[in-house]
Design a protein around this motif. Structure first.
Motif, PDB file in Angstrom:
ATOM      1  N   TYR A 189       0.845  -1.220  -0.141  1.00 40.68           N
ATOM      2  CA  TYR A 189      -0.067   0.035  -0.011  1.00 40.68           C
ATOM      3  C   TYR A 189       1.012   1.369   0.028  1.00 40.68           C
ATOM      4  O   TYR A 189       0.552   2.415  -0.695  1.00 40.68           O
ATOM      5  N   LEU A 190       1.750   1.139   0.988  1.00 49.08           N
ATOM      6  CA  LEU A 190       2.756   2.441   0.894  1.00 49.08           C
ATOM      7  C   LEU A 190       3.558   2.772  -0.313  1.00 49.08           C
ATOM      8  O   LEU A 190       3.602   3.723  -0.825  1.00 49.08           O
ATOM      9  N   ILE A 191       4.087   1.492  -0.986  1.00 44.48           N
ATOM     10  CA  ILE A 191       4.805   1.802  -2.050  1.00 44.48           C
ATOM     11  C   ILE A 191       3.679   2.361  -3.354  1.00 44.48           C
ATOM     12  O   ILE A 191       4.008   3.221  -4.090  1.00 44.48           O
ATOM     13  N   ALA A 195       1.893   2.953 -16.433  1.00 45.77           N
ATOM     14  CA  ALA A 195       2.750   2.084 -15.984  1.00 45.77           C
ATOM     15  C   ALA A 195       2.961   2.041 -14.532  1.00 45.77           C
ATOM     16  O   ALA A 195       3.511   1.017 -13.943  1.00 45.77           O
ATOM     17  N   LEU A 196       2.772   3.033 -13.668  1.00 45.77           N
ATOM     18  CA  LEU A 196       3.077   3.224 -12.559  1.00 45.77           C
ATOM     19  C   LEU A 196       2.446   2.031 -11.471  1.00 45.77           C
ATOM     20  O   LEU A 196       3.038   1.395 -10.447  1.00 45.77           O
ATOM     21  N   PRO A 197       1.208   1.748 -11.661  1.00 48.08           N
ATOM     22  CA  PRO A 197       0.722   0.561 -11.028  1.00 48.08           C
ATOM     23  C   PRO A 197       1.503  -0.827 -11.126  1.00 48.08           C
ATOM     24  O   PRO A 197       1.913  -1.617 -10.189  1.00 48.08           O
ATOM     25  N   VAL A 198       1.740  -0.927 -12.629  1.00 45.98           N
ATOM     26  CA  VAL A 198       2.855  -2.237 -12.519  1.00 45.98           C
ATOM     27  C   VAL A 198       3.999  -2.009 -11.865  1.00 45.98           C
ATOM     28  O   VAL A 198       4.398  -2.959 -11.281  1.00 45.98           O
ATOM     29  N   VAL A 199       4.694  -0.909 -12.065  1.00 47.55           N
ATOM     30  CA  VAL A 199       6.050  -0.586 -11.289  1.00 47.55           C
ATOM     31  C   VAL A 199       5.860  -0.904  -9.736  1.00 47.55           C
ATOM     32  O   VAL A 199       6.778  -1.589  -9.204  1.00 47.55           O
ATOM     33  N   ALA A 200       4.835  -0.300  -9.344  1.00 52.50           N
ATOM     34  CA  ALA A 200       4.414  -0.395  -7.909  1.00 52.50           C
ATOM     35  C   ALA A 200       4.547  -1.918  -7.385  1.00 52.50           C
ATOM     36  O   ALA A 200       4.940  -2.166  -6.271  1.00 52.50           O
TER      37      ALA A 200
END
Length: 162
Positions: free
Chosen positions: A71-73, A86-91
């Motif tokens: 969650y924090l990431i 792309a950010l949700p995948v990277v997270a």
């Protein structure tokens, strides 16, 4: 003495905004993918250490802690990085790495007590022993916690960017 404000010739007192405060500045654009990834990476390292300390202290993997890591990431990636798809995948990937690293660190803390050595020596000089121990201890719950953390990161990144 000041003169009263005269309405513009159009007759609309709101046409030129005279006498009214300026509108607030628009909110800054948050679509900085590089900064979002960098911040999420930093959070991943910090939360991996915290998760490892929790696992080492309790000698148990705790699902809520893995959710917190993810969650924090995701929250940081979405808030700072914006709406880039792309950010949700990277997270999620960073969360997998953070939970895995936390599991290894927790195992190193427990193993250091048993082997009468330091955590850093076990982690950096005898990493092969640590990996063997992780493989022996890895079970369905281990992989479930990895998946839970990744799901939490993906979801948080999507929701916090909205």
């Amino acid at each position: 003495m000041t003169q009263p404000v005269q309405p513009p010739p159009s007759g609309n007192p709101f046409a030129d905004g005279v006498g009214y405060p300026n509108a607030p500045a628009p909110a800054p654009v948050r679509d900085n993918v590089g900064l979002g990834v960098a911040a999420a990476f930093g959070v991943a390292l910090v939360t991996a250490g915290i998760y490892g300390a929790i696992v080492g202290a309790t000698e148990y993997q705790i699902g809520f802690a893995a959710v917190g890591v993810g969650y924090l990431i995701g929250l940081v990636a979405g808030k700072i990085g914006g709406r880039n798809p792309a950010l949700p995948v990277v997270a999620a990937i960073l969360s997998l790495g953070a939970v895995y690293l936390g599991q290894l660190l927790g195992l190193a803390i427990v193993g250091a007590d048993l082997l009468k050595t330091t955590v850093s020596e076990l982690f950096f000089q005898n990493f092969d022993l640590l990996m063997e121990g992780w493989k022996e201890e890895a079970g369905p719950m281990t992989f479930l916690f990895l998946a839970i953390g990744a799901f939490a990161a993906f979801s948080a990144a999507k929701k916090s960017a909205a």
